[in-house]
Design a protein around this motif. Structure first.
Motif, PDB file in Angstrom:
ATOM      1  N   HIS A 132     -14.698 -24.037 -20.750  1.00  0.00           N
ATOM      2  CA  HIS A 132     -13.530 -25.425 -21.712  1.00  0.00           C
ATOM      3  C   HIS A 132     -12.954 -24.294 -22.627  1.00  0.00           C
ATOM      4  O   HIS A 132     -13.771 -23.081 -22.207  1.00  0.00           O
ATOM      5  N   ASN A 133     -11.563 -24.653 -22.961  1.00  0.00           N
ATOM      6  CA  ASN A 133     -10.959 -24.091 -23.405  1.00  0.00           C
ATOM      7  C   ASN A 133     -10.353 -22.577 -23.541  1.00  0.00           C
ATOM      8  O   ASN A 133      -9.923 -21.593 -23.805  1.00  0.00           O
ATOM      9  N   LEU A 187     -14.304 -15.809 -16.582  1.00  0.00           N
ATOM     10  CA  LEU A 187     -14.393 -16.006 -17.843  1.00  0.00           C
ATOM     11  C   LEU A 187     -12.744 -15.005 -18.414  1.00  0.00           C
ATOM     12  O   LEU A 187     -13.902 -14.112 -18.041  1.00  0.00           O
ATOM     13  N   GLU A 188     -13.221 -15.584 -19.187  1.00  0.00           N
ATOM     14  CA  GLU A 188     -12.777 -14.491 -20.604  1.00  0.00           C
ATOM     15  C   GLU A 188     -13.832 -14.300 -21.604  1.00  0.00           C
ATOM     16  O   GLU A 188     -14.165 -14.959 -22.610  1.00  0.00           O
ATOM     17  N   CYS A 189     -13.777 -12.866 -21.522  1.00  0.00           N
ATOM     18  CA  CYS A 189     -14.164 -12.292 -22.806  1.00  0.00           C
ATOM     19  C   CYS A 189     -13.850 -12.791 -24.119  1.00  0.00           C
ATOM     20  O   CYS A 189     -15.056 -13.001 -25.041  1.00  0.00           O
ATOM     21  N   VAL A 190     -12.993 -12.632 -24.561  1.00  0.00           N
ATOM     22  CA  VAL A 190     -12.601 -12.976 -25.585  1.00  0.00           C
ATOM     23  C   VAL A 190     -11.090 -13.742 -25.096  1.00  0.00           C
ATOM     24  O   VAL A 190     -10.287 -14.066 -24.425  1.00  0.00           O
ATOM     25  N   GLN A 191     -11.896 -15.371 -25.254  1.00  0.00           N
ATOM     26  CA  GLN A 191     -10.805 -16.402 -25.227  1.00  0.00           C
ATOM     27  C   GLN A 191      -9.955 -16.454 -26.221  1.00  0.00           C
ATOM     28  O   GLN A 191      -9.710 -16.938 -27.090  1.00  0.00           O
ATOM     29  N   GLY A 192      -8.288 -15.919 -25.136  1.00  0.00           N
ATOM     30  CA  GLY A 192      -6.960 -15.265 -25.587  1.00  0.00           C
ATOM     31  C   GLY A 192      -6.333 -17.066 -26.414  1.00  0.00           C
ATOM     32  O   GLY A 192      -6.352 -17.031 -27.446  1.00  0.00           O
ATOM     33  N   GLU A 193      -5.923 -17.224 -25.662  1.00  0.00           N
ATOM     34  CA  GLU A 193      -5.054 -18.740 -25.961  1.00  0.00           C
ATOM     35  C   GLU A 193      -5.856 -19.654 -26.649  1.00  0.00           C
ATOM     36  O   GLU A 193      -5.274 -20.358 -26.922  1.00  0.00           O
ATOM     37  N   GLY A 194      -7.012 -19.621 -26.155  1.00  0.00           N
ATOM     38  CA  GLY A 194      -7.447 -20.948 -26.216  1.00  0.00           C
ATOM     39  C   GLY A 194      -8.311 -20.338 -28.184  1.00  0.00           C
ATOM     40  O   GLY A 194      -9.081 -21.266 -28.717  1.00  0.00           O
ATOM     41  N   GLY A 195      -8.090 -19.593 -28.484  1.00  0.00           N
ATOM     42  CA  GLY A 195      -8.126 -18.752 -30.011  1.00  0.00           C
ATOM     43  C   GLY A 195      -8.512 -17.796 -30.485  1.00  0.00           C
ATOM     44  O   GLY A 195      -9.177 -17.785 -31.913  1.00  0.00           O
ATOM     45  N   VAL A 196      -8.895 -17.135 -29.774  1.00  0.00           N
ATOM     46  CA  VAL A 196      -8.851 -15.628 -29.901  1.00  0.00           C
ATOM     47  C   VAL A 196     -10.619 -16.053 -30.250  1.00  0.00           C
ATOM     48  O   VAL A 196     -11.193 -15.332 -31.622  1.00  0.00           O
ATOM     49  N   LEU A 197     -11.164 -16.633 -29.009  1.00  0.00           N
ATOM     50  CA  LEU A 197     -12.748 -16.665 -29.405  1.00  0.00           C
ATOM     51  C   LEU A 197     -13.719 -15.854 -28.760  1.00  0.00           C
ATOM     52  O   LEU A 197     -13.980 -15.539 -27.646  1.00  0.00           O
ATOM     53  N   PRO A 198     -14.097 -14.901 -29.359  1.00  0.00           N
ATOM     54  CA  PRO A 198     -15.146 -13.794 -28.128  1.00  0.00           C
ATOM     55  C   PRO A 198     -16.529 -14.601 -27.713  1.00  0.00           C
ATOM     56  O   PRO A 198     -17.031 -15.500 -28.808  1.00  0.00           O
ATOM     57  N   LEU A 199     -16.930 -14.502 -26.347  1.00  0.00           N
ATOM     58  CA  LEU A 199     -17.841 -14.777 -25.977  1.00  0.00           C
ATOM     59  C   LEU A 199     -19.647 -14.626 -27.192  1.00  0.00           C
ATOM     60  O   LEU A 199     -18.856 -13.581 -27.515  1.00  0.00           O
ATOM     61  N   ASP A 200     -20.210 -14.792 -26.764  1.00  0.00           N
ATOM     62  CA  ASP A 200     -21.662 -14.545 -27.834  1.00  0.00           C
ATOM     63  C   ASP A 200     -22.002 -13.112 -26.601  1.00  0.00           C
ATOM     64  O   ASP A 200     -22.054 -13.423 -25.659  1.00  0.00           O
ATOM     65  N   TYR A 201     -22.289 -12.354 -26.365  1.00  0.00           N
ATOM     66  CA  TYR A 201     -22.747 -11.502 -26.015  1.00  0.00           C
ATOM     67  C   TYR A 201     -24.354 -11.967 -25.175  1.00  0.00           C
ATOM     68  O   TYR A 201     -23.790 -11.503 -23.787  1.00  0.00           O
ATOM     69  N   ALA A 202     -25.335 -12.291 -25.558  1.00  0.00           N
ATOM     70  CA  ALA A 202     -26.428 -13.339 -25.080  1.00  0.00           C
ATOM     71  C   ALA A 202     -26.397 -14.305 -23.896  1.00  0.00           C
ATOM     72  O   ALA A 202     -26.497 -14.349 -22.383  1.00  0.00           O
ATOM     73  N   PHE A 203     -24.642 -14.819 -24.119  1.00  0.00           N
ATOM     74  CA  PHE A 203     -24.571 -16.266 -23.463  1.00  0.00           C
ATOM     75  C   PHE A 203     -24.179 -15.421 -21.691  1.00  0.00           C
ATOM     76  O   PHE A 203     -24.093 -15.856 -21.398  1.00  0.00           O
ATOM     77  N   VAL A 204     -22.681 -14.319 -22.419  1.00  0.00           N
ATOM     78  CA  VAL A 204     -22.748 -13.630 -21.228  1.00  0.00           C
ATOM     79  C   VAL A 204     -23.379 -12.544 -20.339  1.00  0.00           C
ATOM     80  O   VAL A 204     -23.436 -12.758 -19.706  1.00  0.00           O
ATOM     81  N   GLN A 205     -24.566 -12.139 -21.084  1.00  0.00           N
ATOM     82  CA  GLN A 205     -25.391 -11.560 -20.246  1.00  0.00           C
ATOM     83  C   GLN A 205     -26.758 -12.082 -19.547  1.00  0.00           C
ATOM     84  O   GLN A 205     -26.786 -12.445 -18.304  1.00  0.00           O
ATOM     85  N   GLY A 206     -26.351 -13.847 -20.128  1.00  0.00           N
ATOM     86  CA  GLY A 206     -27.147 -14.653 -19.490  1.00  0.00           C
ATOM     87  C   GLY A 206     -26.431 -15.001 -18.116  1.00  0.00           C
ATOM     88  O   GLY A 206     -27.652 -15.354 -16.568  1.00  0.00           O
ATOM     89  N   LEU A 207     -25.019 -15.080 -18.053  1.00  0.00           N
ATOM     90  CA  LEU A 207     -24.358 -15.726 -16.599  1.00  0.00           C
ATOM     91  C   LEU A 207     -24.264 -14.718 -15.829  1.00  0.00           C
ATOM     92  O   LEU A 207     -24.494 -14.658 -14.705  1.00  0.00           O
TER      93      LEU A 207
END
Ligand code: PLP
Length: 389
Positions: A132-133, A187-207
């Motif tokens: 989402h986003n 995924l985008e590691c930092v959602q850009g158009e979505g508002g410049v939101l970096p994903l959590d490190y643990a979430f990306v590791q989990g994915l």
């Protein structure tokens, strides 16, 4: 008629343009039709990473222009082959496909993922999970990948097979993986158009763990985050993952159209003759320029990105009229107390060009913006944000 009138009469009204015409520039300074000077914190949406009229890039493109400007992919071409080698050497990816834009790079990633999963697990494994986003492009398929309903309306039905999970909620991804036959996670590691939101490190590791366990491909869209923007060559490098497919565009071409889909170990042989193509993809001018750009994204440039980033975060965080500062490297989102449109317009009137994303001010300055210009621009932003409503 002047440019503005011609534009309004003859160009489809897909853009709400700012009311100035950019006619020239140098580095991080831009000039409008009246000769007014601006400090550029937008770089044509993360494209001109070494600013405007960059001498080194011009020289590289110019030299190629005098040899051959376009060959088509029916022939071998050195700039294209050399750029591919450099990209693979610096990422550990095995092969690349060249297109002309971010959306095309993502289209290629999606095609590869579908073919891989169909051959390995069966044609029913076509689902692709995105967040989402997110934002992945404007074609019918990359719109389907984009997890924002506002982009979808008017254009239904989109390409089927896309599912949306919540960013930073691994359970929401696992639920979809249990319920559907999934080919890939994008995924985008930092959602850009979505508002410049970096994903959590643990979430990306989990994915990454989940994807490896289930032989689901991990696709990382580095169209905006890539090419030094976040302080590493690609943002995924800061998350200590090795994606199966990486797409990039924007900054790599230095201002000429160029998109790349990079393929890792698992998928390097998925595409075969006839599976995919592009007339302009890997254009020699774009690639010659990109080699110059990529060669200059070295440790010292990346150190400079981190220093400039730290400066912006330090200066803007907690300031009057600034509610939040998010992002990574020189990809920064600022939530303002005052109405965003007013802030953006006043910054422009005072000579600073900024962008917006999802209700925030978005800063994407050149990676080599001189510190004195950056300081001047940040001071203006602080002043504008601090004005009483
Ligand atoms: C800009 C962007 C795209 C689309 O790129 P185009 O070159 O406009 O097709 C895709 N993904 C992300 C993350 C982007 O920021």
């Amino acid at each position: 008629m002047d440019t503005k009138q011609l534009d309004e009469q003859y160009i489809a009204h897909t853009y709400a343009r700012f009311p100035i015409e950019i006619v020239s520039g140098h580095g991080s300074l831009l000039y409008d039709e009246q000769g007014r000077e601006y400090i550029d914190l937008g770089t044509g949406i993360a494209v001109n990473i070494f600013g405007v009229a960059d001498a080194s890039w011009i020289k590289a493109v110019n030299a190629q222009m005098h040899k051959v400007q376009h060959t088509s992919n029916l022939y071998y071409a050195a700039p294209c082959a050399r750029l591919a080698e450099k990209l693979c050497q610096r990422t550990g990816m095995k092969k690349v496909f060249f297109g002309n834009s971010g959306a095309e790079a993502n289209e290629c990633a999606i095609k590869v993922a579908r073919k891989y999963a169909a051959e390995k697990k069966g044609g029913e494994y076509y689902h692709i999970i995105t967040l989402h986003n997110s934002f992945h492009g404007r074609t019918i398929t990359t719109l389907a990948a984009t997890g924002q309903d506002s982009f979808h309306q008017h254009f239904l039905p989109l390409t089927p097979g896309f599912l949306y999970a919540d960013a930073n909620d691994l359970q929401s991804v696992k639920k979809l993986v249990d319920e559907y036959k999934v080919a890939a996670i994008l995924l985008e590691c930092v959602q850009g158009e979505g508002g410049v939101l970096p994903l959590d490190y643990a979430f990306v590791q989990g994915l990454a763990e989940l994807a490896a366990e289930q032989d689901i491909l991990l696709l990382v869209d580095e169209v905006q985050t890539g090419n030094g923007r976040t302080g590493s060559l690609y943002a995924y490098m800061q998350y200590n993952i090795q994606p199966d497919i990486v797409s990039t565009a924007k900054g790599l071409g230095g201002g000429l159209p160029l998109g790349v889909c990079m393929l890792g170990d698992k998928v390097e042989t998925v595409l075969e003759p006839g599976d995919h193509g592009s007339t302009f993809g890997g254009n020699p001018l774009s690639c010659a320029g990109a080699i110059d750009i990529l060669d200059r994204i070295d440790e010292s440039l990346l150190e400079g990105v981190k220093e400039r980033s730290a400066y912006i975060f330090r200066e803007l965080s907690g300031c009057k009229g600034i509610n939040e500062v998010t992002g990574m490297g020189l990809m920064i989102g600022v939530t303002t107390a005052r109405p965003l449109a007013d802030v953006v317009a006043e910054c422009r009137e005072q000579g600073v060009l900024v962008l917006t994303a999802h209700g925030k001010m978005r800063l994407l300055p050149a990676l080599n913006i001189p510190m004195d210009l950056l300081k001047k621009a940040v001071d203006i932003i602080k002043n504008v944000c601090a004005q009483e409503i």
